[in-house]
Write an enzyme that holds these catalytic residues in place. Structure first.
Site, mmCIF file in Angstrom:
data_model
loop_
_atom_site.group_PDB
_atom_site.id
_atom_site.type_symbol
_atom_site.label_atom_id
_atom_site.label_comp_id
_atom_site.label_asym_id
_atom_site.label_seq_id
_atom_site.Cartn_x
_atom_site.Cartn_y
_atom_site.Cartn_z
ATOM 1 N N CYS B 93 0.820 -1.217 0.000
ATOM 2 C CA CYS B 93 0.000 0.000 0.000
ATOM 3 C C CYS B 93 0.848 1.258 0.000
ATOM 4 O O CYS B 93 0.333 2.360 -0.191
ATOM 5 C CB CYS B 93 -0.938 -0.002 1.188
ATOM 6 S SG CYS B 93 -1.857 -1.545 1.265
ATOM 7 N N HIS B 384 -9.845 1.988 -1.334
ATOM 8 C CA HIS B 384 -8.388 1.881 -1.255
ATOM 9 C C HIS B 384 -7.871 0.863 -2.257
ATOM 10 O O HIS B 384 -7.606 -0.285 -1.914
ATOM 11 C CB HIS B 384 -8.026 1.499 0.204
ATOM 12 C CG HIS B 384 -6.610 1.102 0.403
ATOM 13 N ND1 HIS B 384 -5.554 1.781 -0.152
ATOM 14 C CD2 HIS B 384 -6.063 0.087 1.128
ATOM 15 C CE1 HIS B 384 -4.424 1.187 0.208
ATOM 16 N NE2 HIS B 384 -4.710 0.159 0.976
ATOM 17 N N CYS B 415 0.392 3.163 5.919
ATOM 18 C CA CYS B 415 0.857 1.850 6.364
ATOM 19 C C CYS B 415 0.758 0.866 5.201
ATOM 20 O O CYS B 415 -0.024 1.071 4.282
ATOM 21 C CB CYS B 415 0.009 1.363 7.532
ATOM 22 S SG CYS B 415 -1.751 1.282 7.135
#
Ligand SMILES: NC(=O)c1ccc[n+]([C@@H]2O[C@H](COP(=O)([O-])OP(=O)(O)OC[C@H]3O[C@@H](n4cnc5c(N)ncnc54)[C@H](O)[C@@H]3O)[C@@H](O)[C@H]2O)c1
Lengths: 448, 428
Positions: B93, B384, B415
């Site tokens: 990510c 996301h 994160c």
């Protein structure tokens, strides 16, 4: 978009059939592509005693490399691309005899997509009632001739007041060229103006920045393409929700996409800021974005009424006001072109809101013209008739067929026809066209 | 040798497509389709047709083998000059933000004058792999020279091998879903259901308000009929969220629902960076500069730290290097992988024991002004698509800072899987 009927009428069997049945036979119109000669054939220039524009006309034709034939050339000579009648000399009704003595023989020799352009003084400037009557008579002559002409030929009248002779070249070129394919039976009044010394024929808008609203599709996308073809950097504006199509248009033409709802409260400020930051100024503004929300007036709710007025009229007023007020943003010689509509001239059942907005644009353009003149700029309106777009493709077959045929060219126009007219008004050479409403309607029977 | 002079990379603008829920609007779109379209939207916004930028750097977390050169292939399919070099990166990510840092660093060193950074992910068109047993057989078949050898190799196939390997959102070393890891951390930090739902509601409301005020008009280009993020619920409320049952964690203490966790999402984002000179030469605005960035990783397998807690470790290093405190920022963008992740991270920074023992600081980093956090919404509302989140945040934050005026500072914290984290500072 294909015109099945036009294609049929131009096929072997179809041509015979339509002739036998007395059906209209729409022509394939001569449209402009860069590199085309101004005209596909020679020109005959006819005039009356005292006409004063022979030199201006001759210069345009010479520069374009067009062969000029004598009016009495052998009847079997090459077919004509155009006939130009300089009627600036007429002063009494007897002078109109030129119609049969000189104009008619030349018109007979016109080839397909031929052009008749008549040049005259405005009746309003006449010295006597007889002179005014004679000048005004030309109006009826041209409009009727336009209805007589076949095979995609057009007739238009250019009114050239004293002092505006130098303004003629650009407009004359437009009405002779394939750019004016769907402009027929129109009267345009020129005004005195500062004209540029020379203009790049192929890329008249080179180095300019042009804003086009509603550019994601339809007529707006065509305008963006033609302005880019003519050399402008196009800032393509449309609602953010149309962003994907808008980006495709911008990328196709090497322009930029600017997502903006022109009715948003901060839209004028955002447009001004964007133009200042990214381009330092703007040369051409085309107010094209428009919507319809049709209903009979008695059934019309406030939302339909207000949304149409907001997009089609108020936004044009607000954006133009903001651009005028932003110091130095509208460059000298700027051009503003507003898209009106045939409905704004003729009215249309179920379109009180739309027609009000489009008629309003005409009032706006005329009122603003003097201020634009003072800046060396111009503001004009273009009023499309039946233009074949995704929108009209959705109309019921019958309505669509009738709508597209009731004009002298017997077919609907294409978005590019509107775009070419706008691009012409945007040219430096159109400085002498201001406060005008040019219909792009094939001489529609509506509101004529 | 003298130290090379560096310059701060400017963030000029960005573009993304609306994020779609998995197997929905973008079900038929590949990573390359989405990245190409997103690049084209950026090209259209900034008039970059046919132009060469220094480098395009992007990546995807879930990748087909055919996407080995994903970014370069997307560039070739875009309106950028075909002479624009590109390379792929992948840091879970963190991919999008890491890509921005990489481009910014090359600009800082003068190795390129401009560049585009971004990321894309699809959970709809995710690669299905053949399982390892079958793969071994197929490799043998391929290597066989005669028909007989080939048939012999093929006869080795067993029905059980015909089951595909479906990618899971799970940590390879623990076998736990990321949400399960987050739930463990939420329990450690005693993050309650209500505060998670509150953060979630705020994310939806902030994102909806940002759309309504036209904030995304020059940050986003609609795609395949979507004009807003599909996950956005403008009418999200505590009552509605309270009705959802927990999906991660176990029993009484389970607080994490499908509402306060990000859903699987498809999408792409890109950011245009350049030197100030390059921006000026192209009449393009400078929204902000990338000041500095820092990554960190934690041992979540054996070290007892939470999988998503690495940004907590990266931040003090970044602050110290720049002589800043946590309170010296006008805006904070903390990626909402899960509401509990944001809250755990903030709580850790406020915790004297954690800051002393784990971060080696004298005192806690302290609280932040929550009204400055994720003010235009974040991942809980937007969704996301893993590698696309960094670009979304960088472009949005740069614009927010620019709107506040010069000299405003923003902090980004993201994160990532594998126990990693990336933090960065932008300044207008
Ligand atoms: N098609 C015709 O026959 C015809 C005839 C006469 C006049 N016109 C006029 O020509 C213009 C273009 O028509 P078209 O047929 O291409 O229509 P269209 O509907 O295909 O395109 C209009 C464009 O304007 C955009 N637009 C609408 N509201 C907007 C807003 N608030 N802000 C920014 N953009 C907005 C739309 O998104 C759309 O892309 C309109 O003004 C229309 O009234 C069309």
């Amino acid at each position: 978009m294909s015109d099945w009927y036009r294609d049929l009428a131009n096929s072997g069997v179809g041509a015979a059939l339509t002739r036998r049945l007395g059906l209209p036979r729409p022509a394939v119109l001569r449209r402009y592509t860069p590199g085309d000669p101004l005209l596909p054939g020679p020109v005959v220039v006819v005039g009356t005693a005292g006409g004063r524009l022979a030199d201006e006309v001759g210069a345009v034709l010479k520069e374009a490399g067009v062969t000029v034939l004598a009016a009495d050339a052998a009847a079997d000579a090459e077919r004509l691309g155009a006939v130009v009648l300089d009627a600036t000399g007429v002063s009494s009704p007897a002078d109109l005899a030129v119609a049969t003595t000189a104009l008619a023989p030349a018109v007979k020799r016109l080839r397909s997509s031929g052009r008749v352009v008549v040049l005259a003084d405005p009746a309003t400037d006449a010295a006597s009632p007889a002179q005014a009557a004679t000048r005004q008579a030309l109006d009826g002559l041209v409009r009727s001739l336009a209805k007589e002409l076949r095979s995609g030929s057009t007739a238009n009248l250019l009114l050239v007041p004293a002092g505006a002779d130098a303004s003629l070249a650009g407009p004359l070129r437009f009405f002779l060229s394939g750019r004016s394919a769907y402009v027929d039976g129109q009267v345009v009044t020129l005004s005195p103006a500062e004209l540029p010394a020379a203009e790049a024929a192929e890329r008249p808008l080179a180095g300019q920045v042009a804003v086009v609203t509603g550019a994601a599709r339809g007529i707006g996308a065509a305008i963006a393409r033609v302005l880019a073809r003519d050399g402008a950097h196009v800032v393509a504006v449309d609602v953010p929700a149309a962003g994907q199509a808008l980006a495709e248009v911008a990328n196709e033409i090497g322009g930029t996409a600017f997502g903006l709802d022109i009715t948003a409260g901060d839209a004028p400020a955002r447009l001004v800021e964007h133009l200042r930051e990214r381009h330092g100024g703007v040369d051409v503004v085309v107010h094209n974005a428009g919507i319809t929300r049709d209903k009979l007036l008695v059934n019309m709710d406030a939302a339909r009424w207000e949304s149409v007025i907001a997009v089609n009229l108020q936004a044009q007023l607000d954006l133009t006001t903001a651009l005028l007020a932003a110091d130095g943003l509208l460059r000298p010689g700027a051009r503003v072109v507003c898209v009106s509509s045939q409905s704004g001239i003729a009215g249309n059942r179920g379109q009180t809101n739309y027609a009000a907005s489009k008629a309003g644009i005409i009032g706006m353009v005329r009122a603003w013209a003097p201020e634009f003149t003072a800046r060396g700029a111009t503001i004009n309106a273009v009023a499309p008739g039946f233009i074949v777009t995704e929108m009209t493709a959705k109309m019921p077959m019958g309505t669509r067929e009738i709508g597209s045929r009731i004009n002298s060219l017997q077919q609907g126009g294409l978005p590019v026809d509107v775009a070419e007219t706008i691009a012409w008004l945007a040219q430096p050479g159109s400085a002498g066209v201001n406060g005008q409403v040019v219909r792009v309607c094939g001489q529609s029977m509506l509101g004529a | 040798m003298t130290a090379p002079r560096t310059r701060k990379a400017a963030i000029i603008g960005g573009n993304r497509i609306p994020f779609a829920r998995s197997n929905s609007a973008y079900a038929q779109a590949s990573n390359q389709d989405m990245l190409t379209s997103t690049l084209d939207g950026l090209v259209a916004r900034f008039g970059l047709q046919g132009q060469q930028v220094g480098e395009v750097v992007a990546g995807a977390v879930l990748k087909h083998s055919r996407d080995f050169n994903l970014t370069r292939e997307s560039v070739l399919g875009s309106r950028l000059s075909a002479a624009t070099p590109a390379y792929d990166v992948q840091q879970a990510c963190g991919t999008g933000l890491e890509a921005v840092v990489l481009v910014a660093n090359k600009i800082a060193l003068g190795q390129v004058d401009s560049g585009i950074a971004g990321g894309v992910d699809t959970t709809s068109d995710a690669p299905l792999a053949v399982n390892d047993d079958l793969r071994r057989v197929l490799v043998q078949v391929n290597a066989a020279k005669t028909l007989q050898q080939r048939l012999k190799a093929l006869s080795g196939i067993r029905p059980g091998q015909l089951v595909p390997d479906i990618p899971r959102n799970a940590e390879p070393r623990t076998g736990l879903a990321m949400g399960e890891h987050a739930a463990i951390t939420a329990a450690v930090w005693e993050i309650g259901r209500e505060e998670q739902d509150e953060l979630t509601v705020r994310s939806h409301h902030n994102l909806a308000a940002a759309y309504d005020r036209g904030f995304f008009d020059d940050l986003l280009t609609p795609y395949l009929g979507l004009t807003r993020d599909q996950n956005l619920r403008p009418d999200s409320s505590m009552e509605k969220l309270a009705r959802l049952s927990p999906v991660f964690g176990r029993g009484e203490g389970a607080t994490m629902t499908a509402g306060n966790s990000t859903p699987l999402t498809d999408g792409a984002s890109v950011v245009l960076l350049g030197s100030d000179e390059w921006a000026a030469a192209h009449d393009l605005p400078v929204l902000a500069h990338l000041v500095d960035a820092q990554t960190a990783a934690v041992d979540y397998v054996h070290g007892g730290e939470g999988l998503l807690m690495a940004p907590a470790y990266a931040l003090p290093v970044l602050l110290a290097r720049n002589g800043l405190t946590l309170q010296d920022f006008d805006l904070y963008e903390i990626h909402e992988a899960f509401a509990s992740t944001v809250l755990s991270t903030l709580k850790a920074w406020e915790d004297p024991a954690f800051c002393k023992e784990k971060l080696g600081l004298d005192g806690p980093l302290g609280p932040i002004d929550r009204s400055k956090l994720n003010v235009a919404g974040s991942s809980l509302a937007a969704g996301h698509p893993f590698a696309a989140t960094g670009g979304r945040i960088v472009a949005s934050l740069a614009k927010l800072l620019h709107q506040q005026g010069p000299g405003r500072r923003g902090l980004i914290s993201i994160c990532a899987a594998g126990g990693q984290g990336v933090v960065a500072i932008l300044e207008s």
